[in-house]
Motif scaffolding. Structure first.
Motif, mmCIF file in Angstrom:
data_model
loop_
_atom_site.group_PDB
_atom_site.id
_atom_site.type_symbol
_atom_site.label_atom_id
_atom_site.label_comp_id
_atom_site.label_asym_id
_atom_site.label_seq_id
_atom_site.Cartn_x
_atom_site.Cartn_y
_atom_site.Cartn_z
ATOM 1 N N PRO A 272 0.802 -1.227 0.000
ATOM 2 C CA PRO A 272 0.000 0.000 0.000
ATOM 3 C C PRO A 272 0.833 1.273 0.000
ATOM 4 O O PRO A 272 0.272 2.359 -0.145
ATOM 5 C CB PRO A 272 -0.805 -0.123 1.303
ATOM 6 C CG PRO A 272 0.062 -0.943 2.205
ATOM 7 C CD PRO A 272 0.753 -1.931 1.296
ATOM 8 N N GLY A 341 3.505 -2.706 7.943
ATOM 9 C CA GLY A 341 3.308 -3.994 8.594
ATOM 10 C C GLY A 341 2.051 -4.742 8.194
ATOM 11 O O GLY A 341 1.557 -5.574 8.950
ATOM 12 N N GLY A 343 1.743 -6.955 5.833
ATOM 13 C CA GLY A 343 2.051 -8.345 5.509
ATOM 14 C C GLY A 343 1.618 -8.802 4.128
ATOM 15 O O GLY A 343 1.784 -9.979 3.779
ATOM 16 N N ILE A 355 9.447 -10.519 4.435
ATOM 17 C CA ILE A 355 10.298 -9.352 4.702
ATOM 18 C C ILE A 355 10.742 -9.319 6.169
ATOM 19 O O ILE A 355 11.863 -8.906 6.478
ATOM 20 C CB ILE A 355 9.572 -8.045 4.288
ATOM 21 C CG1 ILE A 355 10.507 -6.836 4.334
ATOM 22 C CG2 ILE A 355 8.325 -7.804 5.143
ATOM 23 C CD1 ILE A 355 9.903 -5.562 3.733
HETATM 24 S S1 SF4 Z 1 4.258 -5.433 5.015
HETATM 25 FE FE1 SF4 Z 1 4.998 -5.518 2.885
HETATM 26 S S2 SF4 Z 1 3.222 -4.854 1.665
HETATM 27 FE FE2 SF4 Z 1 2.802 -4.207 3.790
HETATM 28 S S3 SF4 Z 1 3.608 -2.106 3.939
HETATM 29 FE FE3 SF4 Z 1 5.274 -3.469 4.593
HETATM 30 S S4 SF4 Z 1 6.455 -3.818 2.705
HETATM 31 FE FE4 SF4 Z 1 4.464 -3.020 2.045
#
Ligand code: SF4
Ligand SMILES: Cc1cc2nc3c(=O)[nH]c(=O)nc-3n(C[C@H](O)[C@H](O)[C@H](O)COP(=O)(O)OP(=O)(O)OC[C@H]3O[C@@H](n4cnc5c(N)ncnc54)[C@H](O)[C@@H]3O)c2cc1C
Ligand code: SF4
Ligand code: FES
Lengths: 376, 284
Positions: A272, A341, A343, A355
């Motif tokens: 996002p 966060g 996911g 990640i």
């Molecule tokens: S968890 Fe992955 S998709 Fe969500 S904000 Fe962080 S990097 Fe982006």
């Protein structure tokens, strides 16, 4: 933290809230189920919400199924956040006719209320507000869409397996950035929502709702639910991740990740906060041409192309760019982390690259190399 | 305060303005200098080191430095080498043809840093284009500067843009400088070698009283920085102009990122101590 000001009944209350929003001229968008996946789409009434449905997620894994309760908002996160509402995947930004008359296509944004936005996605929109409005420039197209958005947030009671917002400080409860926020409670035979307003627009809507005064035991139940949600998260980001990625440029671990990564760019598309775009000129047969802006990804080689080659030709360098930008350089550029966060990048990665796991490996490698690493 | 705040901040976005070619000079076999004015209104004003996004409808848009004088408010001057689709199409324009323009963008050369000091300009190849506005500025402000010196390295005698003007400048008593070419040839009596040769042999300046502005291929700039530091320059007195893929020039598209910086808006001109490790890390 905004105090709750109203308690509304689950069914009647949600129905009324949507009706009030529609009465005020908002398009209403909320969670819907499409092709076995929860996403954001138009909803006519609260009956359209995928009530009782939940998602199971993991690395490279998303499944939708019936849950054990008839609650509305447990363990669901739409496939995409609010990105496409404020920043379309592709759009014409200028049109040229034969004699080079330039027209700028109007932004068509009907005021839209998004219903059931998670704290992580609220935080992501706040990040876009910084990226696309950083002085001296303002992206007028983004601003028009963003300002047409009314955000009805909902606190998370049951996170997904892939969530780690608690360790990013963005969730599981929404603290700022919303117009209205709901907390779903279903204790002791009652099922409904605590409602709080975070903006003047939200307060106006709240004033139109029928409900009851908030009781102390409901506030206590909400707090317990939030604590339980945070405690239920099994994934987390190392607290010092920003300094870890900044110090890991030469880590051998990037090659290890790249041996799994397909450089498919899924992670950047579902993220996002990933904001990168490219600008392409296109032609129609009638001689008109237009300039199009479309989402792009740092995982492509062309992304960094200058005379004769990409700056980041190797896959390790491209994965490193993505993760280091998100978690490290974003702080230098915008004074905040670029990861909220949510996911999604974990769940939608075809090979299940995580990640948080990669960050922990990098952190452990550094700690081994520099036992007394400072947090710089 | 960003340096460019001294210049007017324009309402800049993705929408271009239509310019028309009013003059065209074939600089080199593959390189032209165009003079352009908007179809409506005066040409943009700019600061030395700034660039624009030049485009043709249906073909594309590329970043190109402004190579003309910042002093006179005349037509916009830019020098384009045809290397690919968009640059070749722009280089092929003739007088009267129209094109699309956005800008000016970017942090300029900090020319005021040179007031009361020597200004050392070092360029390689087409890196002469982005520093040419500095020379115009320096000559107009000559009384405020202790000295102006230009060191320029080209591939060969046939690859020197602005040839007559350059020789005129170097022959005048208002500035000093030297040219060097990479390869021997019959019609070249001057020095041969990389431009770094000139720093050791020809540059006459006192590093403590000099500010250096460097533009050329990244590898050339790295060697020039080394050579300047070997001569006693502090890295905070050396400025470079960086090049990265650019799709917006506004800080929105992400393409120009170099670690923590956006080259389009934090640069393209940087002080070396701010970008030193960004210039040495591989595939950053
Ligand atoms: S968890 Fe992955 S998709 Fe969500 S904000 Fe962080 S990097 Fe982006
Ligand atoms: C700040 C800045 C100033 C510049 N000033 C000049 C100048 O004064 N004169 C000049 O001739 N050139 C200049 N360039 C380089 C010029 O932008 C490229 O030569 C041009 O983009 C090549 O595009 P193309 O479509 O012709 O080539 P292709 O090789 O077909 O390139 C395809 C695409 O890759 C990107 N690209 C390729 N090379 C570069 C590059 N070197 N830099 C950035 N993007 C690139 C562009 O988006 C381009 O459209 C400058 C670049 C930057 C970043
Ligand atoms: S990390 Fe996963 S989703 Fe992202 S580019 Fe690599 S394979 Fe694709
Ligand atoms: S060129 Fe788009 S962010 Fe710099």
């Amino acid at each position: 933290m905004v105090d709750d000001s109203l308690w509304i009944e689950a069914d009647a209350g949600l129905r009324q809230l949507l009706a009030v929003l529609q009465g005020r001229g908002y398009e209403t968008v909320g969670l819907t189920e499409q092709d076995g996946c929860i996403t954001l789409g138009p909803i006519a009434s609260a009956d359209d919400l995928p009530r009782g449905r939940i998602m199971d997620t993991g690395g490279g894994h998303v499944r939708c199924r019936d849950g054990e309760s008839d609650r509305f908002f447990d363990k669901t996160l739409p496939m995409q956040g609010l990105k496409r509402f404020v920043y379309p995947a592709h759009e014409a930004v200028a049109q040229f006719d034969d004699d080079l008359t330039i027209t700028t296509p109007e932004v068509e944004m009907r005021p839209t209320a998004v219903f059931g936005v998670r704290a992580c996605d609220v935080a992501a929109i706040d990040i876009f507000d910084v990226v696309f409005r950083k002085p001296p420039y303002t992206d007028a197209r983004f601003a028009a869409r963003r300002d047409g958005l009314l955000i009805v947030a909902v606190d998370c009671a049951v996170p997904l397996e892939t969530c780690f917002c608690a360790s990013m400080g963005t969730g599981p409860h929404a603290t700022t950035g919303f117009d209205l926020a709901l907390t779903e409670l279903s204790d002791g035979g009652e099922h409904g929502f605590l409602v709080r307003a975070g903006s003047a627009a939200g307060r106006g809507i709240l004033a139109e709702l029928d409900g009851e005064a908030v009781r102390d035991d409901q506030v206590a139940a909400k707090r317990a639910q939030a604590d339980a949600a945070a405690a239920a998260m099994t994934r987390s980001m190392p607290a010092n991740v920003a300094s870890v990625v900044r110090q890991s440029h030469d880590s051998p671990h990037w090659s290890e990740v790249a041996s799994r990564c397909l450089t498919c760019a899924n992670c950047t598309m579902v993220c996002p906060t990933c904001f990168c775009s490219t600008v392409e000129d296109r032609n129609a047969l009638d001689g008109t041409a237009w300039r199009e802006r479309r989402w792009d990804s740092c995982f492509s080689i062309e992304f960094s192309y200058i005379h004769g080659g990409g700056v980041r030709e190797s896959a390790p360098a491209r994965y490193r760019q993505w993760m280091t930008h998100k978690l490290g350089h974003w702080h230098d550029q915008f004074g905040m982390s670029g990861c909220v966060g949510c996911g999604r990048c974990i769940a939608w990665c075809p090979v299940g690259i995580d990640i948080t796991a990669e960050a922990h490996v990098l952190a452990a490698d550094l700690e081994r190399a520099v036992p007394t690493m400072g947090d710089n | 305060m960003p340096r460019s705040m001294a210049a007017p901040v324009w309402e800049l976005g993705m929408e271009p303005v239509v310019y028309q070619v009013t003059g065209r000079h074939q600089e080199l076999v593959d390189t032209v200098t165009l003079q352009m004015t908007p179809v409506d209104g005066p040409a943009m004003s700019f600061l030395p080191g700034q660039f624009t996004m030049m485009g043709l409808p249906g073909i594309g848009e590329i970043p190109v430095s402004i190579s003309g004088s910042p002093n006179d408010g005349g037509p916009l001057t830019q020098t384009i080498r045809a290397v690919g689709k968009v640059s070749a199409a722009i280089a092929g324009l003739g007088v009267g043809d129209r094109l699309l323009m956005r800008g000016p963008f970017g942090e300029p050369w900090p020319v005021e840093e040179a007031v009361g000091r020597h200004l050392l300009i070092i360029a390689g190849g087409l890196g002469l284009a982005p520093v040419r506005p500095i020379v115009y500025w320096a000559l107009a402000n000559r009384g405020r500067l202790a000295g102006v010196e230009l060191l320029y390295g080209a591939r060969g005698p046939d690859y020197i843009p602005y040839g007559a003007q350059l020789l005129g400048w170097l022959a005048s008593d208002r500035m000093t400088g030297s040219l060097i070419v990479d390869r021997h040839s019959d019609e070249w009596a001057g020095p041969v070698g990389p431009v770094t040769e000139l720093i050791g042999r020809h540059a006459t300046v006192d590093p403590a009283k000099t500010v250096a502005m460097v533009c050329g291929p990244e590898i050339m700039m790295r060697f020039v920085i080394q050579a300047l530091e070997a001569r006693g320059f502090a890295d905070s007195d050396i400025w470079v102009s960086m090049e990265r893929n650019m799709k917006c020039a506004l800080g929105w598209c992400g393409h120009c990122q170099l670690g923590p910086v956006f080259v389009c808006r934090d640069g393209p001109v940087f002080r070396v101590d701010h970008v030193r490790n960004l210039m040495t890390q591989s595939e950053l």
